[in-house]
Design a protein around this motif. Sequence first.
Motif, PDB file in Angstrom:
ATOM      1  N   HIS A 191       0.409  -1.111   0.060  1.00  0.00           N
ATOM      2  CA  HIS A 191      -0.150   0.209   0.093  1.00  0.00           C
ATOM      3  C   HIS A 191       0.718   0.855   0.304  1.00  0.00           C
ATOM      4  O   HIS A 191       0.005   2.057  -0.125  1.00  0.00           O
ATOM      5  N   ASP A 192       2.083   1.093   0.227  1.00  0.00           N
ATOM      6  CA  ASP A 192       2.897   2.399   0.397  1.00  0.00           C
ATOM      7  C   ASP A 192       2.925   3.241  -1.369  1.00  0.00           C
ATOM      8  O   ASP A 192       3.316   2.841  -2.271  1.00  0.00           O
ATOM      9  N   ARG A 193       3.120   4.598  -0.750  1.00  0.00           N
ATOM     10  CA  ARG A 193       3.367   5.373  -2.231  1.00  0.00           C
ATOM     11  C   ARG A 193       4.381   6.657  -1.363  1.00  0.00           C
ATOM     12  O   ARG A 193       4.565   6.908  -0.213  1.00  0.00           O
ATOM     13  N   PHE A 194       4.519   7.209  -2.713  1.00  0.00           N
ATOM     14  CA  PHE A 194       5.671   8.335  -1.648  1.00  0.00           C
ATOM     15  C   PHE A 194       5.247   9.395  -2.624  1.00  0.00           C
ATOM     16  O   PHE A 194       5.555   9.750  -3.864  1.00  0.00           O
ATOM     17  N   LEU A 195       5.426  11.015  -1.964  1.00  0.00           N
ATOM     18  CA  LEU A 195       5.603  11.989  -2.256  1.00  0.00           C
ATOM     19  C   LEU A 195       6.199  12.580  -2.438  1.00  0.00           C
ATOM     20  O   LEU A 195       7.280  12.738  -1.030  1.00  0.00           O
ATOM     21  N   ASN A 203       9.943  14.559   1.684  1.00  0.00           N
ATOM     22  CA  ASN A 203      10.139  13.409   0.736  1.00  0.00           C
ATOM     23  C   ASN A 203       8.960  12.910   1.632  1.00  0.00           C
ATOM     24  O   ASN A 203       9.515  12.753   2.834  1.00  0.00           O
ATOM     25  N   VAL A 204       7.746  12.475   1.328  1.00  0.00           N
ATOM     26  CA  VAL A 204       7.150  11.202   3.237  1.00  0.00           C
ATOM     27  C   VAL A 204       6.261  10.014   2.008  1.00  0.00           C
ATOM     28  O   VAL A 204       5.992   9.953   0.391  1.00  0.00           O
ATOM     29  N   MET A 205       6.486   8.616   3.106  1.00  0.00           N
ATOM     30  CA  MET A 205       5.996   8.057   2.761  1.00  0.00           C
ATOM     31  C   MET A 205       4.663   8.096   3.089  1.00  0.00           C
ATOM     32  O   MET A 205       4.032   8.575   4.214  1.00  0.00           O
ATOM     33  N   VAL A 206       3.603   7.710   1.588  1.00  0.00           N
ATOM     34  CA  VAL A 206       1.818   7.619   2.232  1.00  0.00           C
ATOM     35  C   VAL A 206       1.672   5.933   2.447  1.00  0.00           C
ATOM     36  O   VAL A 206       1.466   5.395   1.119  1.00  0.00           O
ATOM     37  N   GLY A 207       0.765   5.818   3.814  1.00  0.00           N
ATOM     38  CA  GLY A 207       0.706   4.422   3.989  1.00  0.00           C
ATOM     39  C   GLY A 207      -0.085   3.484   3.203  1.00  0.00           C
ATOM     40  O   GLY A 207      -0.239   2.244   3.131  1.00  0.00           O
ATOM     41  N   TYR A 208      -1.487   4.372   2.780  1.00  0.00           N
ATOM     42  CA  TYR A 208      -2.013   3.115   2.816  1.00  0.00           C
ATOM     43  C   TYR A 208      -2.824   4.695   1.439  1.00  0.00           C
ATOM     44  O   TYR A 208      -3.741   4.609   0.726  1.00  0.00           O
ATOM     45  N   GLY A 209      -1.996   5.188  -0.461  1.00  0.00           N
ATOM     46  CA  GLY A 209      -2.361   5.229  -0.717  1.00  0.00           C
ATOM     47  C   GLY A 209      -2.797   6.888  -0.949  1.00  0.00           C
ATOM     48  O   GLY A 209      -2.982   7.149   0.134  1.00  0.00           O
ATOM     49  N   PHE A 210      -2.726   7.053  -2.834  1.00  0.00           N
ATOM     50  CA  PHE A 210      -2.862   8.149  -3.029  1.00  0.00           C
ATOM     51  C   PHE A 210      -4.850   8.123  -3.118  1.00  0.00           C
ATOM     52  O   PHE A 210      -4.569   9.007  -4.703  1.00  0.00           O
ATOM     53  N   ASP A 211      -5.492   7.842  -2.856  1.00  0.00           N
ATOM     54  CA  ASP A 211      -6.762   7.753  -3.330  1.00  0.00           C
ATOM     55  C   ASP A 211      -7.832   7.729  -2.254  1.00  0.00           C
ATOM     56  O   ASP A 211      -7.763   8.136  -0.918  1.00  0.00           O
TER      57      ASP A 211
END
Length: 307
Positions: free
Chosen positions: A246-250, A256-264
Amino acid sequence: MLREYAVEPDALAQHPLPYSFVMAFGSHSGRYLATLQSSSKWRRRVAQAIHTMREQGRGSARALAQCEAWLEEQQNTASQTIYVDRTGSPYDGRLSWLENALKQHADDPFDAVLTEDGRRGTQRIDEAHDGQSWWRAVQSRRIAKKPEQYGDVFGRTLARSHSVLLLDPYFSPSSRHVGVLGELLGQLEVARGPSVEIVCLCTANNSADTFEVDCERRLPRLVPAGVTLKVRRVEGALPEKFDKFHDRFLLTDRLNVMVGYGFDSPFGAAPTTTLAMITPEDAMELRSWIDDSSRFATDVLWVHRRD
């Protein structure tokens, strides 16, 4: 998560540990120096303050030498990664630096304006430590997966960035994704001419035969004037240390950030997701993986610039 501080040049020159103070700024902490004018003009003000203190016999010789050494390092443009500029916030030469800072602070608040003595509602520079809520770095946050929540937490970061990379292995131009993407694009400061790149993996979820058509149909209306949006697919798997389902990254030139459960943003009741800053080294590793064309065949599926 990005924090901005207006630091009075005289206050830095008088700091007993100036090098330790300035090392607290940068993408590793999310703290940035707002210099009001260009960073070079701000540094010249610091240098002038050091000169004045020496002439008056004030300050620690060691601290002044430290501050001068840091200013010398900053002549190397590669080191100038701790400053932010605010487009649309002109500097009024008729006012003092502090008056300009307080004027901008009233219009668009900094996290703090730092001075030597905390006068006029500012904070004392020697009280900048993690025990202060206005100084403590925000390394992680938990938010609801709603477009406006993403916009709120990333708004300042995106407004101060020139380049933005969204690494979302399972991105698709679906209604679940375009709501969040539109909110993020809307936070950009178009005067900077920012570019945004979305990188996803070649999966059944974004097969080339339909993906490009869907991008063309759903994404152009989201792109603000003056912004370039590129969508790229990459073959292969993420490096093992980053390969969580599920990890996404900005990744930006600021944070710089990890998004733990998606850009949705799912329909119905929105679950939550955790945002956590990653180190500049991890961000560099991700960027290197994306750009390593010797190992992975990449294709740019879609590019759009709205003038």
